[in-house]
Scaffold this motif. Structure first.
Motif, short mmCIF file in Angstrom:
data_model
loop_
_atom_site.label_atom_id
_atom_site.label_comp_id
_atom_site.label_asym_id
_atom_site.label_seq_id
_atom_site.Cartn_x
_atom_site.Cartn_y
_atom_site.Cartn_z
N CYS A 25 0.87 -1.17 0.00
CA CYS A 25 0.00 0.00 0.00
C CYS A 25 0.90 1.22 0.00
O CYS A 25 1.66 1.44 0.95
N GLN A 26 0.83 2.01 -1.06
CA GLN A 26 1.70 3.17 -1.15
C GLN A 26 1.23 4.32 -0.27
O GLN A 26 1.99 5.24 -0.01
N ARG A 27 0.01 4.25 0.23
CA ARG A 27 -0.49 5.31 1.10
C ARG A 27 0.10 5.20 2.50
O ARG A 27 0.61 6.14 3.07
N CYS A 28 0.02 3.99 3.09
CA CYS A 28 0.51 3.85 4.47
C CYS A 28 1.80 3.03 4.55
O CYS A 28 2.28 2.76 5.64
N GLU A 29 2.33 2.63 3.39
CA GLU A 29 3.63 1.97 3.28
C GLU A 29 3.70 0.62 3.97
O GLU A 29 4.76 0.18 4.37
N VAL A 30 2.58 -0.06 4.09
CA VAL A 30 2.58 -1.42 4.62
C VAL A 30 2.65 -2.38 3.44
O VAL A 30 2.18 -2.08 2.36
N SER A 31 3.28 -3.53 3.66
CA SER A 31 3.33 -4.54 2.60
C SER A 31 3.10 -5.91 3.22
O SER A 31 3.25 -6.10 4.43
N GLY A 32 2.71 -6.84 2.38
CA GLY A 32 2.48 -8.18 2.87
C GLY A 32 2.44 -9.17 1.73
O GLY A 32 2.36 -8.80 0.56
N PRO A 33 2.48 -10.44 2.08
CA PRO A 33 2.48 -11.48 1.06
C PRO A 33 1.10 -11.64 0.41
O PRO A 33 0.08 -11.33 1.02
N THR A 34 1.11 -12.11 -0.82
CA THR A 34 -0.15 -12.40 -1.51
C THR A 34 -0.37 -13.89 -1.65
O THR A 34 -1.47 -14.32 -1.97
N GLY A 35 0.67 -14.69 -1.43
CA GLY A 35 0.56 -16.14 -1.60
C GLY A 35 -0.52 -16.76 -0.74
O GLY A 35 -0.71 -16.35 0.41
N ASN A 36 -1.25 -17.71 -1.30
CA ASN A 36 -2.33 -18.42 -0.61
C ASN A 36 -3.39 -17.48 -0.04
O ASN A 36 -4.00 -17.77 0.98
N GLY A 37 -3.57 -16.33 -0.66
CA GLY A 37 -4.60 -15.39 -0.22
C GLY A 37 -4.27 -14.66 1.07
O GLY A 37 -5.16 -14.15 1.75
N ALA A 38 -2.99 -14.59 1.43
CA ALA A 38 -2.59 -14.01 2.72
C ALA A 38 -3.07 -12.56 2.88
O ALA A 38 -3.50 -12.17 3.96
N TRP A 39 -2.96 -11.75 1.83
CA TRP A 39 -3.38 -10.35 1.94
C TRP A 39 -4.88 -10.25 2.22
O TRP A 39 -5.32 -9.39 2.96
N ASN A 40 -5.64 -11.13 1.65
CA ASN A 40 -7.09 -11.08 1.79
C ASN A 40 -7.61 -11.80 3.04
O ASN A 40 -8.79 -11.73 3.34
N ARG A 41 -6.74 -12.47 3.77
CA ARG A 41 -7.17 -13.21 4.96
C ARG A 41 -7.37 -12.24 6.12
O ARG A 41 -6.45 -11.55 6.54
#
Length: 64
Positions: A25-41
């Motif tokens: 997220c370029q707004r709040c500068e947080v990042s996370g994995p996308t594998g296995n739906g991790a971002w959406n979990r």
């Protein structure tokens, strides 16, 4: 894969996918994995929605 909004700022228009395994997220500068739906979990959010749905179905609260 459609990404859920950033869990911190709620924005979707600032999400940048880096390759196949990282979203940022370029707004709040947080990042996370996308594998296995991790971002959406969102376990707490998902549990609360399930609980609310069950309560509404049983007549335990008012549907909004």
């Amino acid at each position: 894969m459609k990404l859920k909004p950033c869990p911190f700022c709620g924005k979707t228009d600032q999400l940048v996918i880096h390759g196949v395994s990282l979203v940022e997220c370029q707004r709040c500068e947080v990042s996370g994995p996308t594998g296995n739906g991790a971002w959406n979990r969102r376990p707490l959010e998902d549990d609360l929605r399930l609980c609310l749905d069950e309560a509404v179905e049983s007549g335990g609260c008012f549907a909004v």
